[in-house]
Design an enzyme around this catalytic site. Sequence first.
Site, PDB file in Angstrom:
ATOM      1  N   GLY A 214       0.828  -1.208   0.000  1.00 51.16           N
ATOM      2  CA  GLY A 214       0.000   0.000   0.000  1.00 51.16           C
ATOM      3  C   GLY A 214       0.854   1.247   0.000  1.00 51.16           C
ATOM      4  N   ASN A 215       0.263   2.378   0.310  1.00 51.29           N
ATOM      5  CA  ASN A 215       1.030   3.620   0.427  1.00 51.29           C
ATOM      6  C   ASN A 215       0.397   4.503   1.491  1.00 51.29           C
ATOM      7  OD1 ASN A 215      -0.941   5.526  -0.903  1.00 51.29           O
ATOM      8  ND2 ASN A 215      -0.622   4.066  -2.563  1.00 51.29           N
ATOM      9  N   ARG A 216       1.005   5.663   1.751  1.00 54.61           N
ATOM     10  CA  ARG A 216       0.607   6.478   2.898  1.00 54.61           C
ATOM     11  C   ARG A 216      -0.517   7.480   2.618  1.00 54.61           C
ATOM     12  NH1 ARG A 216       4.628   5.267   6.462  1.00 54.61           N
ATOM     13  NH2 ARG A 216       6.676   4.899   5.548  1.00 54.61           N
ATOM     14  N   SER A 217      -1.177   7.365   1.486  1.00 52.88           N
ATOM     15  CA  SER A 217      -2.249   8.320   1.181  1.00 52.88           C
ATOM     16  C   SER A 217      -3.352   8.243   2.236  1.00 52.88           C
ATOM     17  CB  SER A 217      -2.839   8.002  -0.200  1.00 52.88           C
ATOM     18  OG  SER A 217      -4.032   8.731  -0.380  1.00 52.88           O
ATOM     19  N   ALA A 281      -4.090   7.646  -4.831  1.00 50.65           N
ATOM     20  CA  ALA A 281      -2.705   7.214  -5.021  1.00 50.65           C
ATOM     21  C   ALA A 281      -2.772   5.740  -5.391  1.00 50.65           C
ATOM     22  CB  ALA A 281      -1.908   7.438  -3.745  1.00 50.65           C
TER      23      ALA A 281
END
Length: 406
Positions: A214-217, A281
Amino acid sequence: MSLTGKHILLGVSGGIAAYKTAFLVRDFVKAGAEVQVVMTDAATHFVTPLTLGTLSRREVITDMFPRGAAEATTHWTAHIDLALWADIMLVAPATANTLAKIAYGFADNFLATLVLALRCPLAVAPSMDVDMYRNAATQHNLTLLRERGVHVLEPESGELASGLVGPGRLPEPETILHWVEGLMVETRTDLLGKKVLVTAGPTHEPIDPVRYVGNRSSGKMGFALAAAATRRGAEVTLISGPVHLPTPPGVRRRDVATAREMAGAVDEEFPSTDVLIMTAAVADFSPVHPAGDKIKRDAVVGDRMTLEMEKNPDILRSAGERKARQVLVGFALETSNGLHHARQKLAAKHLDAVVLNDPTEDGAGFGTETNVVTILMADGRIDRLPQMSKLAVAEEILNRVAPLLR
Ligand code: C5P
């Protein structure tokens, strides 16, 4: 008159500053507004319903269920009727208790119930003793409200009724009047009847049933856009990846997890939309073979494991290829050579605008309340905006989108 024909709901909760609302009601009426006052029980100890009713020329509502059975049958849905009637609701003074109720969605008195049913903008003017105002609980509640697009008028600093000195004073009626006038002007309707599709948040690409890439969005930018577009009259669908944010009022939300699910949802919605704004994102890659069972540590031979990844569909690019009348806005998160990459993206994906941000800048990027962006338009216009709240950035983006729809 600045407020001619405007319908204002004035919610008065129980603080000493409630006495100032008599002057406020008079000022609203003088400015041409129709004012319906709603009071909490505690407020009636500070100023009488008779006073505010006389000045507003409307009976003040204090009870959810007025005495008298005949009245009750016609009156008990008054919160719904009034919610639809109003152009704006102002809670002034907003006590710590009433702010907490609004933040957490309580409906245990008429004022709080009315707030839950609103379709119009909500404005609050907190007023209380300095320590109650500074208390972490109150500050947290105010943050929640701001995130949801509630307008908050900062209290003034000075000597308080208790004798303590600090922030907590309700500003003078004239100041509140001008503030409300400003909010009414801001309430644009330039997206009335338009369909706006917004994507938000990260995507989670499964590795196995419990792990993902995943990512930090945080989703905040997309949720702010959905809220702002709704307020401007649009019919908004928000396709959200996994985030921890409440759905803005009036927004239709579809939750997805992976990039492929998001692509599927956008594909379905795209033909009937007028605007697509991709703030999500979206993960560029996902594991090729997500494991059916949790991958065990012992199942990996040696100290390393390799995760094979494949490219996800570029949702925005395929929307650009399919677009007919739609206005397309993309986001570009770049850490170097931003303008160059953003310009390329604008052309390659057939976009109408690109919003460039650099997450390494102060006050910008994932998880923050503010953003620092540059907006590039297909006609070559480039505007670098100063640091501002994500809601203000959303308004700036919509200011540029709306004229393209005519
Ligand atoms: O090319 P890049 O990934 O930097 O473009 C970012 C823009 O494209 C964002 O608006 C993002 O939502 C969108 N995007 C997409 N599908 C992907 C990756 C990004 O729609 N697979």
